[in-house]
Design a protein around this motif. Sequence first.
Motif, PDB file in Angstrom:
ATOM      1  N   TYR A  14       0.854  -1.200   0.000  1.00 19.43           N
ATOM      2  CA  TYR A  14       0.000   0.000   0.000  1.00 19.43           C
ATOM      3  C   TYR A  14       0.888   1.248   0.000  1.00 19.43           C
ATOM      4  N   ASP A  48      -2.991   3.088  -3.759  1.00 22.27           N
ATOM      5  CA  ASP A  48      -3.698   2.600  -2.575  1.00 22.27           C
ATOM      6  C   ASP A  48      -4.165   1.153  -2.724  1.00 22.27           C
ATOM      7  N   SER A  49      -3.701   0.470  -3.772  1.00 20.39           N
ATOM      8  CA  SER A  49      -3.966  -0.954  -3.940  1.00 20.39           C
ATOM      9  C   SER A  49      -2.692  -1.738  -3.667  1.00 20.39           C
ATOM     10  N   GLU A  50      -2.858  -3.023  -3.407  1.00 20.80           N
ATOM     11  CA  GLU A  50      -1.726  -3.878  -3.042  1.00 20.80           C
ATOM     12  C   GLU A  50      -1.688  -5.100  -3.954  1.00 20.80           C
ATOM     13  N   GLN A  79     -11.995  -6.115   0.008  1.00 19.87           N
ATOM     14  CA  GLN A  79     -12.747  -5.891   1.239  1.00 19.87           C
ATOM     15  C   GLN A  79     -13.674  -4.704   1.024  1.00 19.87           C
ATOM     16  N   ARG A 120      -2.235  -4.593   6.617  1.00 19.67           N
ATOM     17  CA  ARG A 120      -1.933  -3.416   5.810  1.00 19.67           C
ATOM     18  C   ARG A 120      -1.340  -2.317   6.685  1.00 19.67           C
ATOM     19  N   ILE A 124      -6.846  -0.282   7.514  1.00 26.84           N
ATOM     20  CA  ILE A 124      -8.012   0.436   7.016  1.00 26.84           C
ATOM     21  C   ILE A 124      -8.760   1.061   8.189  1.00 26.84           C
ATOM     22  N   ARG A 160     -10.288  -2.196   0.980  1.00 29.99           N
ATOM     23  CA  ARG A 160      -8.947  -2.720   0.732  1.00 29.99           C
ATOM     24  C   ARG A 160      -8.994  -3.566  -0.535  1.00 29.99           C
TER      25      ARG A 160
END
Length: 204
Positions: A14, A48-50, A79, A120, A124, A160
């Motif tokens: 992230y 912001d993505s993994e 999520q 993360r 979140i 997420r």
Amino acid sequence: MTNDFRYIIFHKPYGVLSQFTQETEKHRTLKDYIQVSNVYPVGRLDWDSEGLLLLTNNGQLQHRLSDPRFGHQRTYWVQVERIPDEDAIAQLQTGVEIQDYRTRPAQVRLLSTEPTLPERDPPIRFRKNVPTAWLEMTLTEGKNRQVRRMTAAVGFPTLRLVRVSIAHIQLDGLQPGEWRDLTPIEIQFLHNMPKVGRIVTRKK
């Protein structure tokens, strides 16, 4: 194929940009993790993505994998806020309107248990008294922020987003910030990957 080419799988954390050049001090870049010259991402993951990111110095393969006609499958664990009902999942499966575009049919299912993932950093932000759920979504396209826009369109915002596979290549075991070279078998599959048409939706 030639031994001069490199093929890398990276678990993008992230807050990391899918590029080597830094445009702002706010975000880290691939350069902070991968000290391999002249490799470039195949596609992208938003900051912001993994999850799974492919990199290579094989320009021909990079172009081929980016060609929408090939439509290789990308699988995400997503999520979302609240628990999607059957109607929302059916909409995601058949296609939703995002901006001026209707998404292709996708494989979407509600996961019965939370997937095993590294924590993360930062975590979140949960809303009190609002449940969350995890979806597994497999797409054959990669529009800008598509997964987030799809879940928002049916009323379940993404909290997420983790890409866990591209075609046959799995994130398996790589921790955030880690990378490895693809195996010869994985590389062979990439080069032999056929064009993909419409995929069959899978309903639960």
